[in-house]
Design an enzyme around this catalytic site. Structure first.
Site, PDB file in Angstrom:
ATOM      1  N   GLY A 139       0.640  -1.438  -0.146  1.00 41.41           N
ATOM      2  CA  GLY A 139      -0.526  -0.161   0.378  1.00 41.41           C
ATOM      3  C   GLY A 139       0.657   1.327  -0.097  1.00 41.41           C
ATOM      4  N   ILE A 140       0.247   2.566   0.851  1.00 40.24           N
ATOM      5  CA  ILE A 140       0.738   3.234   0.900  1.00 40.24           C
ATOM      6  C   ILE A 140       2.501   3.523   1.314  1.00 40.24           C
ATOM      7  CG2 ILE A 140       1.276   5.759   1.796  1.00 40.24           C
ATOM      8  CD1 ILE A 140      -2.143   5.338   1.981  1.00 40.24           C
ATOM      9  N   TYR A 200     -12.680   4.683  13.800  1.00 42.28           N
ATOM     10  CA  TYR A 200     -11.449   4.923  13.128  1.00 42.28           C
ATOM     11  C   TYR A 200     -11.127   6.165  12.257  1.00 42.28           C
ATOM     12  CZ  TYR A 200      -8.027   4.766   8.533  1.00 42.28           C
ATOM     13  OH  TYR A 200      -7.447   4.829   7.480  1.00 42.28           O
ATOM     14  N   LYS A 221      -8.371   8.995  13.494  1.00 43.62           N
ATOM     15  CA  LYS A 221      -7.599   9.212  12.675  1.00 43.62           C
ATOM     16  C   LYS A 221      -7.315  10.916  12.961  1.00 43.62           C
ATOM     17  CE  LYS A 221      -6.017   6.406   9.868  1.00 43.62           C
ATOM     18  NZ  LYS A 221      -4.350   5.950   9.726  1.00 43.62           N
ATOM     19  N   VAL A 256      -7.564   5.586  -1.500  1.00 45.25           N
ATOM     20  CA  VAL A 256      -6.558   6.156  -2.980  1.00 45.25           C
ATOM     21  C   VAL A 256      -6.597   4.389  -2.989  1.00 45.25           C
ATOM     22  CG1 VAL A 256      -3.792   5.838  -2.331  1.00 45.25           C
ATOM     23  CG2 VAL A 256      -5.132   7.523  -1.093  1.00 45.25           C
ATOM     24  N   THR A 279      -5.450   1.465  -3.354  1.00 47.23           N
ATOM     25  CA  THR A 279      -4.705   0.360  -2.911  1.00 47.23           C
ATOM     26  C   THR A 279      -5.310  -1.247  -2.811  1.00 47.23           C
ATOM     27  OG1 THR A 279      -4.606   0.805  -0.395  1.00 47.23           O
ATOM     28  CG2 THR A 279      -2.569   2.114  -2.060  1.00 47.23           C
TER      29      THR A 279
END
Length: 256
Positions: free
Chosen positions: A12-13, A148, A152, A181, A183
């Site tokens: 991923g990122i 979540y 964050k 994103v 991914t």
């Protein structure tokens, strides 16, 4: 050689950051639970880019392993010039669940590990008078989709607070707040996103390039792409009751 340490650097990122930095000639320290993935990625980068790649198998939900990684971050004989706190995962569990084990693990990995590793990096970099800390948070920080979003939001505000504390020391601190994103994050986390239009997605290489450019410019908050920057900007000014309504609608759409 300049060295960067990346958590969650095999997919991923995190992998995209590792690739971009390897291409720039950085030596790498990669930390992940996936030891086989670490070995595979390290071999590719060593062979392709002729750089040093150190791997540290680490479960960030285990405090002793986080502290060992923090010691590596703070090692004065092997300085880390860039820390990328990237490791994370989706959290769908209800806030009413009796079993809070998944919530606890999420907070250990995405809050406490970030706090410990960033603190270690901040101390070491402040002493040297230079260095950079990049914390991957999320545009979800401005909405209210369960724990979540809460995690964050904490990570974003924490990063801003750390930036305040390190202001004037030569250490750059930035929160990266991506939107959707491209991914495997969503499929791995069981997030239903098939109904989203193509224009909302960000290509991961574009995200990383903007993040590194914004970090170099000294930005504290980075929201890649004009569309997502506009969306986050609007979200910050909407009434909170509107944000809660939007978040409920988004959560319901993912459950259908």
């Amino acid at each position: 050689m300049t060295t960067a340490l990346i958590t969650g650097g095999t997919v991923g990122i995190g992998h995209a950051f590792a690739l971009a930095l390897a291409q720039r000639g950085y030596d790498l320290v990669l930390a992940s639970r996936d030891e086989a993935g670490l070995r595979e990625v390290a071999e590719v980068f060593r062979t392709t880019y002729k750089i040093s790649v150190e791997i540290i198998p680490t479960d960030l939900s285990h405090r002793d392993e986080v502290m060992a990684l923090a010691a590596r971050v703070e090692d004065p004989d092997r300085p880390i010039e860039l820390l990328v706190n990237n490791a994370g995962f989706a959290v769908h569990d209800s806030l009413l669940d009796r079993d809070i084990a998944h919530h606890q693990r999420a907070m250990d990995v995405m809050c406490m590990a970030m706090l410990i590793l960033s603190g270690a990096a901040g101390r070491a970099m402040k002493a040297r008078g230079h260095g950079s800390i990049l914390n991957v948070t999320s545009s979800s920080a401005i909405i209210t989709t369960g724990n979540y979003s809460a995690i964050k939001a904490w990570a974003t505000v924490y990063t801003e607070a750390l930036s305040n504390e390190l202001r004037g020391t030569g250490v750059k601190v930035m929160a990266l707040m991506p939107g959707w994103v491209k991914t495997e994050f969503h499929s791995r986390g069981g997030v239903k996103a098939n109904n989203l239009p193509d224009f909302v997605w960000i290509k991961v290489d574009r995200l990383v390039e903007q993040a590194l450019a914004d970090l170099a410019r000294g930005k504290v908050l980075c929201v890649p792409t004009a569309m997502w920057a506009f969306a986050v900007g609007i979200g910050r000014h909407l009434p909170r009751r509107t944000i809660r309504w939007m978040s409920r609608s988004l959560t319901q759409s993912r459950q259908t």
